[in-house]
Structure formats: structure tokens, C-alpha cells
Design an enzyme around this catalytic site. Structure first.
Site, PDB file in Angstrom:
ATOM      1  N   THR A 177      -4.300   2.276   1.982  1.00 36.32           N
ATOM      2  CA  THR A 177      -4.154   2.655   3.390  1.00 36.32           C
ATOM      3  C   THR A 177      -5.527   2.774   4.036  1.00 36.32           C
ATOM      4  O   THR A 177      -6.493   3.134   3.381  1.00 36.32           O
ATOM      5  CB  THR A 177      -3.422   4.013   3.448  1.00 36.32           C
ATOM      6  N   ARG A 191      11.842   3.048   3.145  1.00 35.39           N
ATOM      7  CA  ARG A 191      10.950   4.174   2.826  1.00 35.39           C
ATOM      8  C   ARG A 191       9.715   4.191   3.759  1.00 35.39           C
ATOM      9  O   ARG A 191       9.082   3.181   4.013  1.00 35.39           O
ATOM     10  CB  ARG A 191      10.493   4.043   1.365  1.00 35.39           C
ATOM     11  N   VAL A 192       9.409   5.377   4.254  1.00 34.11           N
ATOM     12  CA  VAL A 192       8.212   5.571   5.080  1.00 34.11           C
ATOM     13  C   VAL A 192       7.414   6.724   4.490  1.00 34.11           C
ATOM     14  O   VAL A 192       7.987   7.741   4.090  1.00 34.11           O
ATOM     15  CB  VAL A 192       8.613   5.898   6.548  1.00 34.11           C
ATOM     16  N   GLY A 227      -2.839   8.599   0.241  1.00 31.85           N
ATOM     17  CA  GLY A 227      -2.372   9.106  -1.046  1.00 31.85           C
ATOM     18  C   GLY A 227      -0.871   8.974  -1.178  1.00 31.85           C
ATOM     19  O   GLY A 227      -0.234   8.264  -0.400  1.00 31.85           O
ATOM     20  N   GLY A 261       2.384   9.446  -0.356  1.00 30.62           N
ATOM     21  CA  GLY A 261       2.885   9.923   0.930  1.00 30.62           C
ATOM     22  C   GLY A 261       3.926  11.010   0.851  1.00 30.62           C
ATOM     23  O   GLY A 261       3.946  11.920   1.680  1.00 30.62           O
TER      24      GLY A 261
END
Ligand code: ASP
Length: 319
Positions: free
Chosen positions: A179, A207-208, A231, A233
């Protein structure tokens, strides 16, 4: 006349990043991309630009680079697609914008910014977010643009092992989250943060993670702090990592170093929340905190000093 301080920090993901797994060539390419990103943001600040414009510009450079898990280099879902999440926050009015699960947007960070500036909402997802994008002049980007052999192989390998998340030993240089994010303080005292991601390899069911969630992956509040995280999430959402750092500074009067370390090395780590964050306070003090072996990161501090680092034990000159 005193010059108002301005500074910027960026990250390209945290995780198990080991010297022995990174070839000198890859190390060089990643450091060059990090420097290009932080300089893109710094140039805007130096010319008197806004902290959010600087953060978005820095993130965009990393979204366009295949080495990072955002934009062009996004990891693949279980169904061999790319689904990206992004968010921004401006500390002046505490305005924010976010998108999740977008599939045809080259630079999701620009869409998050437009959600903030051009919609009455904070968070748009999936097809609706894309409809908003195309109504506002974004180009449709084919999934092919995001496809890379490396991400495809990573997905296959993860499918074989029945896991999701970090790539495993077959791809040791990728045992990390990729990220990307930026935080900045501009000459007018504005703080801003931006975060963008492809999420986790082999993710399913829409998935979020934390990256598009204001208060978890991104937070900015003038006269206090701006934060972008990277990291696992699920843990970062449960601990509301970015908002927690800001709250510690606001209520406990902790400095940016102490607040960031308390959160990253505390219960988050105990619950398996591997990762890190970048933070900048209202005076331009920068801190990078991580409980992982490394985090791709760079900064240019209030004295104009550049730092670029990958491994946790690299001592920054400037911050
Ligand atoms: N935080 C991101 C997520 O869980 C992953 C990352 O930092 O690379 O989606």
C-alpha cells in the site's frame, strides 16, 4: 520574517522486507521511485501548494509504478481482477473522500480527492464510485492495464496454499504490504493525508481493508497530525489506528513519536496487526513507526533534507 515550515513523508508499504531478499537492482529501483514520489509532493509544497495536492501527487507517482500494491501494481483478487481502495483527508475542515473496490480507475487517489471535492459524500464504492468517476471526467481503464505476470503468479501461488494476504516464500521480495501513502504539512499550516492500495492478494467477497477507511488508514487534523497507515487491514480497522494516534496527541498531549509508537507497538501488534504508519505533526515533525522488519518510506523534512529508507533498522538522518 519567519518562513512557515513545510514537509512531507510517504510510504510504499510495510512488511517482512529482508536485505537478503532484495537484489541491489530492485533496492535501487524502489528507492528511486520513493524519491521521485516524495520530490513530486515537495515541489508542490515549495511553490506554496496545498498539503492535499502534494499528498495526492506523491501517491500518484507510486500508483503508476508497478513495484507497489496500488494502481498499476495492484495485487489480484481471487477472481483474477484488481479491486482498489483509496482515501484522502484534509485537516483544515476535516473533509475527506474515499473509494473502495474500484476496478477501472487508473489513479484511485484522484477519485478519492474528487469524492471529497465534488460530491456531498465521503465514501463511494464499486460500480457507483465508477459511475461518479465517469460523470466527472475520469477515463475508463481496462483491467489489462493493471495485469502483471508477477501479480498473477503470486495469486496462483496463494490459491495453491489456500491463503490470502501476503505473498509467501516463493516470492520472498514480496513478503510485504505494498500500500502507498503520503502525509504533508503545507506553508499555510494545513495537514493532509492520502492512502491507496490494491488490498490483499487472493481477497474474496468484496473484502475491503483499512486504507479507504477514514480514521483507520487515513486521518488529518490541522494543529495536530496527519497519518497514513499500511499493514494487515483487519487489525488496523479494529484498532482505528490513524484516529487513535491523533486522539492520543489531542487528549494526552503526546508527541507524534510517542503516540505513533504506543499505537503501533501496543495492542495492535499483540493482535497480529503487522504493519506501520507515517505521521507528520503541525510543526512538520515526521515519524515513521513500524512493528514489521521494514517499510518503504521517504521524507523531506522542514529543513529540506531528504531521507529514503527500506529496512526498520535504517536510521534516518533528518526526521
Ligand atoms: N492495509 C492494506 C489492506 O489491508 C494492505 C497494505 O497495507 O498493503 O488492504
Amino acid at each position: 520574517m519567519s518562513i512557515s515550515p513545510f514537509a512531507i513523508a510517504i510510504h510504499g508499504g510495510a512488511g517482512t522486507i529482508l536485505r537478503e531478499n532484495l537484489t541491489p537492482e530492485l533496492d535501487k529501483q524502489i528507492r528511486a521511485a520513493l524519491e521521485q514520489s516524495v520530490r513530486a509532493g515537495y515541489d508542490i509544497l515549495n511553490k506554496g501548494g496545498d498539503a492535499l495536492d502534494a499528498s495526492v501527487a506523491a501517491v500518484k507517482v507510486l500508483e503508476d509504478c508497478p513495484h507497489f500494491n496500488a494502481g498499476k501494481g495492484s495485487v489480484m483478487t481471487h477472481t483474477e481482477m484488481v479491486e482498489m481502495d483509496a482515501s484522502v483527508m484534509h485537516g483544515k475542515e476535516m473533509e475527506a473522500g474515499a473509494v473502495a473496490a474500484v476496478k477501472h480507475i487508473k489513479n484511485p487517489i484522484e477519485l478519492a480527492r474528487d469524492v471529497m471535492n465534488k460530491s456531498e459524500h465521503v465514501f463511494l464504492i464499486g460500480d457507483g464510485a465508477e459511475e461518479f468517476a465517469f460523470d466527472n471526467g475520469f477515463d475508463y481503464t481496462e483491467q489489462d492495464y493493471f495485469f502483471t505476470d508477477r501479480r498473477y503468479e503470486q495469486l496462483q501461488s496463494m490459491k495453491e496454499s489456500g491463503t490470502f494476504g501476503l505473498s509467501e516464500s516463493k516470492f520472498p521480495d514480496d513478503k510485504k504490504f505494498g500500500t502507498v501513502g503520503a502525509v504533508a504539512l503545507d506553508k499555510f499550516g494545513n495537514l493532509a493525508a492520502a492512502t491507496s492500495t490494491g488490498g490483499l492478494t487472493n481477497k474474496k467477497y468484496g473484502r475491503v481493508g483499512d486504507s479507504p477507511i477514514i480514521g483507520a488508514g487515513t486521518f488529518a487534523e490541522n494543529n495536530n497530525v496527519a497519518i497514513s497507515t499500511t499493514g494487515m487491514g483487519e487489525c488496523f480497522i479494529r484498532k482505528m489506528v490513524a484516529a487513535d494516534v491523533a486522539a492520543r496527541m489531542r487528549y494526552l498531549k503526546e508527541d507524534v513519536y510517542t503516540a505513533s509508537e504506543m499505537v503501533i507497538q501496543g495492542e495492535l501488534k499483540l493482535m497480529g496487526g503487522e504493519g506501520g504508519l507515517i505521521a507528520i505533526d503541525h510543526q512538520g515533525n515526521i515519524h515513521n513507526a513500524m512493528n514489521s522488519l521494514g517499510m518503504y518510506r521517504a521524507s523531506i523534512n522542514v529543513h529540506g533534507q531528504l531521507d529514503v529508507a527500506i529496512f526498520a533498522d535504517e536510521v534516518l538522518k533528518a526526521s
